[in-house]
Design an enzyme around this catalytic site. Structure first.
Site, short mmCIF file in Angstrom:
data_model
loop_
_atom_site.label_atom_id
_atom_site.label_comp_id
_atom_site.label_asym_id
_atom_site.label_seq_id
_atom_site.Cartn_x
_atom_site.Cartn_y
_atom_site.Cartn_z
N GLU A 141 -6.29 9.50 4.78
CA GLU A 141 -5.23 9.02 3.89
C GLU A 141 -5.48 9.42 2.45
O GLU A 141 -6.63 9.53 2.01
CB GLU A 141 -5.20 7.49 3.92
CG GLU A 141 -4.82 6.94 5.24
CD GLU A 141 -4.82 5.42 5.25
OE1 GLU A 141 -4.62 4.85 6.31
OE2 GLU A 141 -5.04 4.81 4.18
N CYS B 36 -5.56 9.40 -5.32
CA CYS B 36 -6.73 8.80 -4.67
C CYS B 36 -7.00 9.59 -3.39
O CYS B 36 -6.14 9.69 -2.52
CB CYS B 36 -6.39 7.34 -4.35
SG CYS B 36 -7.63 6.50 -3.38
N CYS C 47 -16.32 6.03 7.81
CA CYS C 47 -17.38 5.71 6.85
C CYS C 47 -18.52 5.02 7.59
O CYS C 47 -18.29 4.27 8.52
CB CYS C 47 -16.84 4.79 5.76
SG CYS C 47 -18.03 4.45 4.46
N CYS D 116 -18.80 -1.96 5.42
CA CYS D 116 -18.44 -3.13 4.60
C CYS D 116 -17.51 -4.06 5.40
O CYS D 116 -16.57 -3.60 6.05
CB CYS D 116 -17.77 -2.70 3.31
SG CYS D 116 -18.82 -1.61 2.33
N CYS E 285 -13.58 -4.01 4.78
CA CYS E 285 -12.90 -2.71 4.68
C CYS E 285 -12.44 -2.22 6.05
O CYS E 285 -13.22 -2.18 7.00
CB CYS E 285 -13.83 -1.70 4.04
SG CYS E 285 -13.16 -0.04 3.97
N CYS F 11 -7.25 1.58 1.36
CA CYS F 11 -7.31 2.70 2.29
C CYS F 11 -7.74 2.30 3.69
O CYS F 11 -8.41 1.32 3.89
CB CYS F 11 -8.17 3.81 1.74
SG CYS F 11 -7.11 4.99 0.91
N1 SAH Z 1 -16.71 4.12 -0.34
C1 SAH Z 1 -16.41 4.07 -1.72
C2 SAH Z 1 -15.03 4.59 -2.07
C3 SAH Z 1 -13.95 4.24 -1.12
S1 SAH Z 1 -13.58 2.50 -0.94
C4 SAH Z 1 -16.60 2.66 -2.25
O1 SAH Z 1 -16.78 1.74 -1.48
O2 SAH Z 1 -16.58 2.53 -3.47
C5 SAH Z 1 -12.60 2.33 -2.41
C6 SAH Z 1 -12.32 0.91 -2.82
O3 SAH Z 1 -11.41 0.28 -1.88
C7 SAH Z 1 -13.57 0.06 -2.87
O4 SAH Z 1 -13.79 -0.47 -4.16
C8 SAH Z 1 -13.27 -1.00 -1.86
O5 SAH Z 1 -13.84 -2.17 -2.23
C9 SAH Z 1 -11.75 -1.06 -1.83
N2 SAH Z 1 -11.27 -1.78 -0.63
C10 SAH Z 1 -11.72 -1.69 0.62
N3 SAH Z 1 -11.07 -2.58 1.42
C11 SAH Z 1 -10.17 -3.21 0.65
C12 SAH Z 1 -9.19 -4.24 0.89
N4 SAH Z 1 -9.01 -4.76 2.09
N5 SAH Z 1 -8.45 -4.66 -0.16
C13 SAH Z 1 -8.61 -4.12 -1.40
N6 SAH Z 1 -9.50 -3.15 -1.68
C14 SAH Z 1 -10.29 -2.71 -0.68
FE1 SF4 Z 2 -17.06 2.72 3.22
FE2 SF4 Z 2 -15.04 1.02 2.98
FE3 SF4 Z 2 -17.48 0.27 2.24
FE4 SF4 Z 2 -16.15 2.11 0.76
S1 SF4 Z 2 -15.57 -0.01 1.08
S2 SF4 Z 2 -18.30 2.17 1.45
S3 SF4 Z 2 -15.03 3.16 2.41
S4 SF4 Z 2 -16.86 0.81 4.34
#
Ligand code: SAH
Ligand code: SF4
Length: 358
Positions: free
Chosen positions: A86, A112, A119, A123, A126, A343
């Site tokens: 995406e 973006c 990944c 997390c 996420c 994302c």
């Molecule tokens: N992996 C990198 C970059 C991609 S994630 C990182 O973690 O920084 C980019 C952003 O999307 C991160 O700050 C993450 O916290 C956010 N993100 C992930 N899941 C989300 C959600 N459900 N709602 C809002 N932001 C989210």
């Molecule tokens: Fe990976 Fe999502 Fe954590 Fe970013 S927020 S490091 S994309 S698992």
């Protein structure tokens, strides 16, 4: 067949001589939006034929898009091997036209991009994490997202765009290809997007932050912090077991950054998890001595996630506290909320739709 967008001019010049031809090819692709080698009319026919036999210039196919009420557009792209990623186009500033019809201020955009399919970081909040890790994107697949979005939205070549590596994946887990993409994007014969317009967002891989710093590319850094104690951060982000908060902050302190710029700290706020004023207080302490700005991101709920969106009141209190202590802080506008712009979410829903129709 090879993806031409994977190649720097120096690498291309190993295939194509004399050297000035690579500049012409770059200009056709990145400045004149050529989609085939046949269009490259100032290249001799034999070079065009060779290029056609060895390269392609379209690494992505758009399979779905969604336009949000705030104007952001989210794209689902299919790669050559059928995997999907995406990207999001976020209009940041609208065009301002005066009463004589003259443009006073040009629109500004942020794109973006994804850096991996899936990944590894796992997390808990996420959606991308759910599907696990599939593979790294190549430099050309990263560059391709920007090229495609600029071209298909008729964003003029000269228009400023900022790039954020905040889509799917952990960019510092794919540092070789991401740094190569940054260099290809910077090329003045190409898209000419300076490193200072590019921000790498990381979950905090401290050793990779150091490596990135040593490369001295000039990019900006964003740290996904989300918690102020190791205990909570470990629960939200397993990567914290390998790199705790202190080690991340240490790496940030050593990171070379333009005097006028700041390191961005992203803080995903979740109801009753990390939205207390005591968290804000601890955050101020943590950032002491760092030229930081904080971006509060409101959690975007998705099916099966154990977390909720925080109340507006708590978020504003949080921000006001940080600002009262001299920490620059913004609340990320809920851009694209109605299309679930966090994302991983478009991909997830499209899977659901496919299975429903299958
Ligand atoms: N992996 C990198 C970059 C991609 S994630 C990182 O973690 O920084 C980019 C952003 O999307 C991160 O700050 C993450 O916290 C956010 N993100 C992930 N899941 C989300 C959600 N459900 N709602 C809002 N932001 C989210
Ligand atoms: Fe990976 Fe999502 Fe954590 Fe970013 S927020 S490091 S994309 S698992």
């Amino acid at each position: 067949m090879k993806n031409l967008l994977d190649y720097t001019q120096a690498e291309l010049s190993e295939f194509i001589q004399p050297k000035f031809r690579t500049k012409q090819i770059y200009e056709w692709i990145y400045k004149k939006n050529a989609r085939s080698f046949d269009e490259m009319s100032n290249l001799p026919k034999d070079i065009r034929e060779r290029l056609k036999n060895e390269f392609y210039i379209e690494p992505l196919e758009m399979i779905k898009n969604e336009i949000s009420s705030d104007g952001s557009i989210k794209y689902l792209f299919k790669l050559k091997d059928g995997k999907t990623i995406e990207s999001v186009l976020l209009p940041m500033k609208e065009e301002i036209v005066d009463e004589n019809g003259k443009t006073q201020k040009h629109a500004r955009y942020t794109i973006c991009v994804s850096s991996q399919v899936g990944c590894k970081m796992g997390c808990s909040f996420c959606l991308t994490a759910k599907g696990g890790f599939i593979r790294n994107l190549t430099a050309g697949e990263i560059v391709g997202q920007i090229l495609w979005i600029k071209r298909e939205n008729n964003i003029p070549y000269e228009r400023r765009v900022n790039i954020v590596y905040m889509g799917m994946g952990e960019p510092l887990d794919n540092l070789n290809n991401v740094s190569k993409a940054i260099n290809i994007l910077k090329d003045n014969d190409g898209l000419a997007i300076g490193a200072r317009r590019q921000t790498i967002s990381t979950s905090g891989l401290a050793t990779q932050i150091k490596k990135l710093g040593e490369m001295d590319l000039g990019v900006l850094l964003a740290i996904s912090l989300h918690a102020v104690t190791d205990e909570l951060r470990e629960k939200l982000m397993p990567v914290n077991k390998a790199y705790n908060i202190a080690s991340v902050m240490d790496a940030v302190r050593q990171f070379p950054i333009d005097m006028r710029k700041r390191v961005m700290f992203e803080y995903l706020i979740m109801d009753k998890i990390n939205d207390n004023l005591s968290d804000a207080k601890a955050l101020v302490k943590l950032l002491h001595g760092i030229k930081a700005k904080v971006n509060l991101i409101l959690f975007n709920p998705h099916e099966g996630s154990p977390y909720q969106r925080p109340s507006q009141e708590n978020v504003e209190k949080f921000r006001d506290y940080l600002q009262s202590r001299g920490v620059t802080c913004t609340i990320r506008q809920s851009k694209g909320l109605d299309i679930s712009a966090a994302c991983g979410q478009l991909k997830e829903r499209s899977k659901g739709e496919n299975s429903a129709t299958a």
